[in-house]
Design a protein around this motif. Structure first.
Motif, PDB file in Angstrom:
ATOM      1  N   LYS A 223       0.941  -1.146   0.090  1.00 26.40           N
ATOM      2  CA  LYS A 223      -0.189   0.575   0.374  1.00 26.40           C
ATOM      3  C   LYS A 223       0.920   1.051   0.066  1.00 26.40           C
ATOM      4  N   ARG A 224       2.282   1.414  -0.254  1.00 20.83           N
ATOM      5  CA  ARG A 224       2.849   2.543   0.626  1.00 20.83           C
ATOM      6  C   ARG A 224       4.496   2.423  -1.049  1.00 20.83           C
ATOM      7  N   PHE A 225       4.162   0.776  -1.378  1.00 18.96           N
ATOM      8  CA  PHE A 225       5.641   1.304  -2.684  1.00 18.96           C
ATOM      9  C   PHE A 225       5.507   0.676  -4.283  1.00 18.96           C
ATOM     10  N   ASN A 226       6.018   1.045  -4.585  1.00 17.36           N
ATOM     11  CA  ASN A 226       5.154   0.448  -6.165  1.00 17.36           C
ATOM     12  C   ASN A 226       5.545  -0.894  -6.692  1.00 17.36           C
ATOM     13  N   THR A 227       6.956  -1.333  -5.724  1.00 16.70           N
ATOM     14  CA  THR A 227       7.233  -2.681  -5.983  1.00 16.70           C
ATOM     15  C   THR A 227       7.427  -3.076  -4.762  1.00 16.70           C
ATOM     16  N   VAL A 228       6.979  -4.138  -4.589  1.00 16.65           N
ATOM     17  CA  VAL A 228       7.423  -5.053  -3.406  1.00 16.65           C
ATOM     18  C   VAL A 228       7.470  -6.723  -4.145  1.00 16.65           C
ATOM     19  N   LEU A 229       8.677  -6.718  -4.215  1.00 19.81           N
ATOM     20  CA  LEU A 229       8.837  -8.762  -4.547  1.00 19.81           C
ATOM     21  C   LEU A 229       9.672  -9.149  -2.912  1.00 19.81           C
ATOM     22  N   GLY A 230       8.796 -10.652  -2.817  1.00 20.01           N
ATOM     23  CA  GLY A 230       9.583 -10.856  -1.811  1.00 20.01           C
ATOM     24  C   GLY A 230       9.541 -12.783  -2.435  1.00 20.01           C
ATOM     25  N   PRO A 231       9.672 -13.485  -1.631  1.00 17.53           N
ATOM     26  CA  PRO A 231       9.813 -14.805  -1.304  1.00 17.53           C
ATOM     27  C   PRO A 231       9.229 -15.845  -2.996  1.00 17.53           C
ATOM     28  N   ASP A 232       7.164 -15.370  -2.055  1.00 19.16           N
ATOM     29  CA  ASP A 232       6.070 -15.829  -4.065  1.00 19.16           C
ATOM     30  C   ASP A 232       6.671 -15.506  -5.149  1.00 19.16           C
ATOM     31  N   ALA A 233       7.618 -14.205  -5.209  1.00 13.53           N
ATOM     32  CA  ALA A 233       7.918 -13.262  -6.704  1.00 13.53           C
ATOM     33  C   ALA A 233       9.061 -14.161  -7.666  1.00 13.53           C
ATOM     34  N   ASP A 234       9.944 -14.710  -7.115  1.00 16.38           N
ATOM     35  CA  ASP A 234      10.639 -14.851  -7.609  1.00 16.38           C
ATOM     36  C   ASP A 234      12.276 -16.112  -6.968  1.00 16.38           C
ATOM     37  N   ASN A 236      15.371 -15.471  -6.932  1.00 16.88           N
ATOM     38  CA  ASN A 236      16.196 -14.198  -6.467  1.00 16.88           C
ATOM     39  C   ASN A 236      15.920 -13.535  -5.074  1.00 16.88           C
ATOM     40  N   HIS A 237      14.442 -13.629  -5.197  1.00 17.11           N
ATOM     41  CA  HIS A 237      13.618 -13.334  -4.132  1.00 17.11           C
ATOM     42  C   HIS A 237      13.619 -13.903  -2.616  1.00 17.11           C
ATOM     43  N   ARG A 238      13.910 -14.945  -2.700  1.00 16.28           N
ATOM     44  CA  ARG A 238      13.348 -15.749  -2.098  1.00 16.28           C
ATOM     45  C   ARG A 238      13.611 -16.270  -0.302  1.00 16.28           C
ATOM     46  N   SER A 239      14.461 -14.597   0.210  1.00 12.74           N
ATOM     47  CA  SER A 239      15.779 -14.296   1.223  1.00 12.74           C
ATOM     48  C   SER A 239      15.253 -13.394   1.355  1.00 12.74           C
ATOM     49  N   HIS A 240      14.418 -12.235   1.130  1.00 11.72           N
ATOM     50  CA  HIS A 240      14.380 -10.710   1.178  1.00 11.72           C
ATOM     51  C   HIS A 240      12.713 -10.434   0.664  1.00 11.72           C
TER      52      HIS A 240
END
Length: 258
Positions: A223-234, A236-240
């Motif tokens: 609700k605040r940032f334009n992009t939020v990527l986490g472990p469900d994204a791919d 590359n983002h499994r740890s953050h």
């Protein structure tokens, strides 16, 4: 000298004078005009590479001062140090591109008010505007989720350095990452006053207090940032969590929440 011998002598001399310049012409290379190779005018920075800036003292130190402050940064609920505008790579960066940079950077050290205080493991170099979004999210959303789900105040936020002159997903080409503009931050874990630690890599997706804490702050971040990527994204983002305020779409209203 007899008349016939005199005529023979004159003939030999005439032949010698005629042959000499011919032989010289055969042995000497013909002169050619120098060619400029069809090159255009010399352009500084194109015909020769630009000079590299000197190495910074540490990864959190600005590598290249590119001018005076754009404006004084006013942040509520944050402990920070304002820096002069920066450009290019920091010490140890494999990339040094002048398209990288922050016009109004701050070294974000911690977030807090009269009731809450949380710190980063190291100084986070980001833009002033992005720092305010991070501060609001941590104070208003994450701190409350910590009490709600973990029953303990959040005291430390595990993060990356913020500003990095690099391309998306650290690929050698493609678009610049929002990290290269000071508009992104990666978070790996959270530490609480009772000694508990929540790891995004280990606790994401679990039906536990830690897993629910991560789900709650992830939803609030969207609700605040334009992009939020986490472990469900791919992978590359499994740890953050990757958070940024980069523009998507023609009017910057397209949001990515994964």
């Amino acid at each position: 000298m007899r008349h016939s011998e005199w005529r023979r002598f004159i003939l030999l001399v005439s032949m010698w004078v005629w042959v000499l310049p011919t032989q010289a012409a055969d042995t000497a290379p013909a002169l050619k005009p120098l060619s400029d190779g069809h090159r255009g005018p010399f352009i500084e920075g194109v015909d020769t590479p630009r000079a590299k800036p000197g190495a910074a003292a540490s990864p959190a130190t600005i590598s290249r001062d590119v001018g005076p402050l754009e404006a004084k940064c006013e942040l509520s609920g944050a402990q920070f140090v304002q820096h002069a505008p920066v450009s290019g790579g920091l010490e140890g960066s494999p990339m040094d591109d002048e398209d990288c940079g922050i016009g109004n950077p701050v070294g974000l050290q911690g977030i807090g008010d009269n009731e809450t205080e949380m710190v980063f493991p190291g100084t986070v170099l980001v833009s002033c505007g992005f720092a305010q979004v991070v501060s609001d999210w941590l104070l208003e959303d994450v701190a409350q989720a910590a009490l709600h789900q973990m029953a303990s105040p959040l005291v430390r936020v595990g993060s990356g350095p913020g500003y990095q002159c690099r391309r998306r997903n650290n690929l050698p080409d493609g678009k610049l990452s929002e990290h290269a503009l000071g508009k992104a931050l990666d978070l790996t874990h959270f530490e609480f006053s009772d000694g508990a630690t929540v790891s995004i890599e280990e606790d994401w997706g679990k039906d536990t207090a830690k897993g629910r804490f991560l789900k709650e702050i992830h939803a609030a971040a969207c609700k605040r940032f334009n992009t939020v990527l986490g472990p469900d994204a791919d992978p590359n983002h499994r740890s953050h969590f990757h958070l940024d305020t980069g523009c998507h779409g023609r009017d910057c209203t397209y949001l990515i929440c994964q």
